[in-house]
Every structure is written in C-alpha cells, then in structure tokens.
Scaffold this active site. Structure first.
Site, PDB file in Angstrom:
ATOM      1  N   SER A 148       0.919  -1.242  -0.073  1.00  0.00           N
ATOM      2  CA  SER A 148       0.062  -0.004   0.033  1.00  0.00           C
ATOM      3  C   SER A 148       0.783   1.319   0.149  1.00  0.00           C
ATOM      4  CB  SER A 148      -0.903  -0.031   1.227  1.00  0.00           C
ATOM      5  OG  SER A 148      -1.463   1.282   1.422  1.00  0.00           O
ATOM      6  N   TYR A 164      -1.055  -0.744  10.608  1.00  0.00           N
ATOM      7  CA  TYR A 164      -1.295  -1.248   9.212  1.00  0.00           C
ATOM      8  C   TYR A 164      -0.159  -0.532   8.615  1.00  0.00           C
ATOM      9  CZ  TYR A 164      -3.081  -1.714   4.652  1.00  0.00           C
ATOM     10  OH  TYR A 164      -2.966  -1.972   3.244  1.00  0.00           O
TER      11      TYR A 164
END
Length: 241
Positions: A148, A164
């Site tokens: 990501s 995350y």
C-alpha cells in the site's frame, strides 16, 4: 489439476474475495491455472466455482497465512499437484482494529500491531519460504507482494495507522531483501499497490473497483524476463519508498 510444459500456474493468497479474487480472475483470463488460497473452506469453494463458471482452470487450497502448520500443509498439497509454480501473489492482508485509538501512535495497542504483522509481514515470509523451492522450478517465476502507498515513507498517504502503515513499510523492505538475495537467480519479485479499492477491507467505501486494484499485480505477475526487480508499483507506474 495438472501441469504441462506450456501451462502456467499462479497461487493467490486471500483470493476468495475482493482484490485477491480479481487478481485470480485476471490471471485466469490470461490462461493461467489459478490456485485460490484461502482459510475459509466455504468461501474458497465458492470462489473456485465462480472462476470455473467463467471457464478458468481453478482449484483451491486451504491456507491460513498466520499458521506455520497450515502453510506447510498447503505447500505440500500444491507440490503434490504441480511440478512448478510460476506466480505467487501474496495478497492476504488485514488492516487491524482501527477504532478506539488502537492505531494512534500515542495510544497504540501493541496487540493490534502483533496481529497485523503476523498476517501482513510474517504471513508473506511463511508462504514465500514454503513455496520458494517450487517457484524456483519455473522459468522465470514471478513473486508479487501486495502492499500500500500507506507504507511509503515518502508519500505518507492515508489516515494515521501505526499498525497497518508500518506493516506495509516492513513488507516493502522485506521484499527488497528478497530481491537482493535472489538477484543472481531467475526469480523476479516486486511490490504492487492496488490503490483505494471498494472491498470489505474498506467497507466498500472507495472509488476504485477490485478489477482496477488488481491491474498492477497482474502486470507484475506477467512481466517480461528482463523486467524490474525489487521495485514498488501502482497501476500508473513506480512509487517512491
């Protein structure tokens, strides 16, 4: 199941839904035999059925990336069925609990961090290392790790997420280390960012479709033999670390 000299096989983790399913479908449409890796038997079987209904050669394997036993068993099952694995897409990932300040740096819940790392980083290492001997038999194989832009130290995109985001930063770094170690081999390994995609992961509140999110991974899974290694891409091109 089965394998011939001309047939290529791809295993996608977390392929029962969302971006993982879209990657599996996209590779299947390109002629790959697709192995759906997922821990839930019902969802995995349903995904395999959907792919087969579209004329894709697909089968499933039980795979929980957080379990050493499950990963070992899955690798053994795959090796009993095919003589090489051409593509491995490490797609399985979690965001971890986001509410209650659990991912704010100043109130960080370390249990959330451990849980996220176990899937997003340790899970990738478990699966990659278990399947690497089978992947090395391909000529040449492709690894794609799904990351990501939230893991980019340069871009610093998305909400503050001290579990995350760093998990994806570490995954990016881990991929670079694999690429360095495998530099003198035929293994091509890269990182893909799908963008902000409407899936269960995002509460289906995002502008991009799973099919759009799958494009970068599919391109990296089908790179030419002289393609880039140890790099970070989204659909539009290379991203900074």
């Amino acid at each position: 199941m089965g394998d011939t000299d001309n047939e290529k096989t791809a295993l996608v983790t977390g392929a029962n839904k969302g971006i993982g399913f879209a990657i599996a479908r996209g590779l299947g449409k390109l002629g790959f035999t697709v192995i759906v890796g997922a821990r839930d038997d019902g969802r995995r079987d349903e995904a395999v059925g959907r792919l087969q209904d579209e004329g894709i050669d697909a089968w499933g394997v039980r795979l929980d990336v957080t379990s050493d036993y499950s990963v070992t068993e899955a690798a053994a099952t795959v090796e009993q069925s095919i003589d090489r694995l051409d593509v491995l897409v490490n797609n399985a990932g979690i965001s971890g609990r986001m509410g209650g300040g659990g991912q704010d740096p100043s109130t960080l819940d370390l249990d959330v961090v451990r849980t996220v790392l176990d899937t997003n980083v340790f899970g990738v290492a478990r699966v990659t290392n278990a399947l690497l001997p089978l992947v090395r038999r391909a000529a040449p194989p492709r690894f794609v790790n799904m990351s990501s832009s939230m893991g980019s130290l340069t871009l610093q995109e998305g909400p503050i997420s001290a579990a995350y985001g760093p998990s994806k930063t570490m995954l990016n770094s881990l991929t670079v280390q694999y690429a360095r170690q495998l530099a003198d081999t035929n293994v091509i390994i890269n990182v893909a960012c799908p963008g902000y995609v409407a899936t269960d992961f995002t509460g289906h509140n995002a502008p991009r479709t799973p099919e759009q999110g799958a494009r970068a991974a599919i391109r990296l899974a089908t790179l030419p033999d002289d393609g880039p290694r140890g790099r970070f891409f989204n659909e539009d091109g290379e991203l900074p670390w």
